[in-house]
Design an enzyme around this catalytic site. Structure first.
Site: not given
Ligand SMILES: Cc1cc2nc3c(=O)[nH]c(=O)nc-3n(C[C@H](O)[C@H](O)[C@H](O)COP(=O)(O)OP(=O)(O)OC[C@H]3O[C@@H](n4cnc5c(N)ncnc54)[C@H](O)[C@@H]3O)c2cc1C
Length: 398
Positions: A78, A207, A300, A304, A392
Site C-alpha cells: 500500500h 481513517y 491500534p 504500530k 506511519y
Molecule cells: C485483541 C487485540 C487486537 C489487536 N489488534 C491490532 C490491530 O488491529 N492493529 C495493530 O497494529 N495491532 C493490534 N494489536 C496489537 C498487536 O497484535 C500486538 O502488538 C502483537 O501481537 C505483539 O506481539 P507480541 O509477540 O509482542 O505479543 P503477543 O502476540 O501477545 O504474543 C505473546 C504470546 O505469549 C504467550 N504467553 C503469554 N503468557 C505466557 C506464559 N506464561 N507462558 C508461555 N507463553 C505465554 C501468549 O499466548 C502469546 O502467544 C492487537 C492486540 C490485541 C491484544
C-alpha cells in the site's frame, strides 16, 4: 511434530507471538541456540485475529530471515492512506513523502503461520501448551524458567530469558517492582472490529473522523474486509446487529458529495478491543529482557503494535549476535535505551492518531474544531503530511 525441550539453552524465549517467533528465527540464523515456550496450542496462536499492517522495516526483516516467501506473493503493498473528515477525503502518499517507503497489508495470523512453519521445519525447539509459571533467579547468572508441559512440571536453565509473552506475561512480573516503572494511559472508548467476506470498498485504508465517532476501513485480503467503529467502553458486540454495524459505518464514512457507498457482505467475526497505551522501563533487568507487548502497548490507530515487536527483537537479535561473535555485551547493554527511543516515538504517534480522530464522550465543540484544524493542516501542508507519512510507514530501526 514438536521437538522435545532440552534442560538448558542460551536464550529462553517465553511466548510464540510475532516477537518470540521472529526472535527465534533470527537467533537460529546466527547459530545461537534457543527454546520457545508457548502456553497456547498451535491452532489458537495461528488464528488469533489482531494486526494487519506491516511497515517497510518489518517486511525487510521478515525477508532477511527467510520468512517472507508467502508475504511477497500474497501481501498487498500500500502506497498511502485516506483521511476522511468534514465530509472530505484526502490521500497521504507515502512513497512521495518518505523517499519511497510504503506498508503492506498482510495479517498477523499469516505472519505467525509462516514463522511457526519455518520454526517447526528447521528451527529451535518450539513447545506449544507449555505455560511458564515462574522465572527463578531473575538476578542470577543462570535464570530458570519453570513451566508445565502436557501436565508435567519442567525447568529450563537459560543464560538469558526474553519475555515475548505479551501484556499479561510473567517475565515482566519477575523483574522486582522497584527496578521497573510503568507509564500508562487508557482511553474513554473502544473499537468494535468486524471481519466481513466482501471485497474492500477502497484500495487503501480509510481513517474517518466524524461527528458520530471514528471509523476505519481496512482489509485482510482482496476478498476480506476488516472494519472498525469507535464504541463506548464496555460495549457488548451482541448489542450490534449486522445491519446496525453497516448503517453506522455508512454514516461515518459519508462524503459531502454523497457519491460513496460501502459494499456489504456476511460478517464472520465481531469483537471489542479496548484502547490503551503503556510502556515499562527499562526493557532489561540483568539477564531478563522484555520485547513487544510485554514491554509496551499502543492503541491500534497507528498500526504500530506488531511493528514495534518486530523492531525490538531485530535489535535484540543483533545484540545477541554481537555477543556470540565477539564476546562484547555493548549492544545488549544499549538494548533498552535503543528500543525505548523508538517506542516512545510510536507511543506518541499512536496517541496523536487516536486523539485526533476519535470523539471523546465529553468532547466540546472547541475540541472538535482543534481536531479539524489539525487534519486541515495535514491536508494542506506537505510538511505536516510528511511527518504523518514517516511515522506511519515506519521510522528507521536505529
Ligand atoms: C485483541 C487485540 C487486537 C489487536 N489488534 C491490532 C490491530 O488491529 N492493529 C495493530 O497494529 N495491532 C493490534 N494489536 C496489537 C498487536 O497484535 C500486538 O502488538 C502483537 O501481537 C505483539 O506481539 P507480541 O509477540 O509482542 O505479543 P503477543 O502476540 O501477545 O504474543 C505473546 C504470546 O505469549 C504467550 N504467553 C503469554 N503468557 C505466557 C506464559 N506464561 N507462558 C508461555 N507463553 C505465554 C501468549 O499466548 C502469546 O502467544 C492487537 C492486540 C490485541 C491484544
Amino acid at each position: 511434530m514438536t521437538a522435545p525441550a532440552p534442560a538448558r539453552t542460551t536464550v529462553g524465549i517465553v511466548g510464540a507471538g510475532p516477537a518470540g517467533l521472529l526472535l527465534a528465527r533470527l537467533l537460529h540464523a546466527s547459530g545461537i541456540d534457543c527454546v520457545v515456550l508457548e502456553s497456547r496450542d498451535r491452532g489458537y496462536v495461528e488464528q488469533r485475529q489482531r494486526a494487519g499492517i506491516l511497515e517497510q522495516g518489518t517486511v525487510d526483516v521478515l525477508r532477511e530471515s527467510g520468512a517472507a516467501e508467502r508475504l511477497d506473493r500474497e501481501g498487498l503493498p500500500h502506497d498511502g492512506i485516506e483521511l476522511r473528515f468534514d465530509g472530505r477525503a484526502h490521500r497521504i502518499d507515502f512513497p512521495a513523502l518518505t523517499g519511497g517507503r510504503r506498508v503492506w497489508v498482510y495479517a498477523q495470523t499469516e505472519v505467525v503461520k509462516d514463522l511457526v512453519a519455518l520454526q517447526l521445519a528447521d528451527g529451535a525447539p518450539l513447545l506449544f501448551e507449555a505455560q511458564v509459571t515462574a522465572v527463578e533467579g531473575a538476578e542470577s547468572a543462570q535464570p530458570v524458567l519453570r513451566y508445565t508441559h502436557q501436565g508435567v512440571e519442567r525447568r529450563l536453565e537459560c543464560d538469558y530469558v526474553v519475555g515475548c509473552d505479551g501484556f499479561h506475561g510473567v517475565v515482566r512480573e519477575a523483574i522486582p517492582a522497584g527496578a521497573r516503572q510503568t507509564f500508562e494511559r487508557s482511553y474513554p472508548y473502544s473499537w468494535l472490529g468486524i471481519l466481513a467476506d466482501v471485497a474492500p470498498s477502497s484500495d487503501e485504508l480509510v481513517y474517518a473522523h466524524s461527528p458520530r465517532g471514528f471509523a476505519l476501513l481496512s482489509m485482510r485480503s482482496p476478498t476480506v474486509s476488516r472494519l472498525y467503529l469507535q464504541v463506548p467502553n464496555g460495549t457488548d458486540p451482541a448489542d450490534w446487529s449486522d445491519e446496525r454495524i453497516w448503517d453506522e459505518l455508512d454514516a461515518r464514512f459519508a462524503l459531502a458529495a454523497g457519491d460513496w457507498k460501502l459494499a456489504r457482505g456476511p460478517i464472520t467475526a465481531k469483537s471489542v478491543l479496548p484502547m490503551r497505551s503503556s510502556v515499562t522501563e527499562p526493557m532489561r533487568h540483568g539477564r531478563l529482557f522484555l520485547a513487544g507487548d510485554a514491554a509496551h502497548i499502543v492503541p491500534p490507530t497507528g498500526a504500530k503494535g506488531l511493528n514495534l515487536a518486530a523492531a525490538d527483537v531485530t535489535v535484540l537479535a543483533r545484540a545477541f549476535t554481537g555477543l556470540h561473535r565477539t564476546g562484547s555485551t555493548e549492544l545488549l547493554n544499549s538494548y533498552s535505551a535503543t528500543c525505548l527511543n523508538r517506542v516512545w516515538r510510536a507511543e506518541h504517534f499512536s496517541y496523536f492518531m487516536t486523539s485526533t480522530l476519535h470523539t471523546a464522550p465529553e468532547q466540546s465543540p472547541f475540541d472538535t474544531r482543534l481536531q479539524l484544524s489539525q487534519l486541515d493542516r495535514i491536508a494542506a501542508s506537505p510538511h505536516a503530511a510528511a511527518e504523518l507519512a514517516a511515522n506511519y510507514a515506519g521510522l528507521p530501526l536505529v
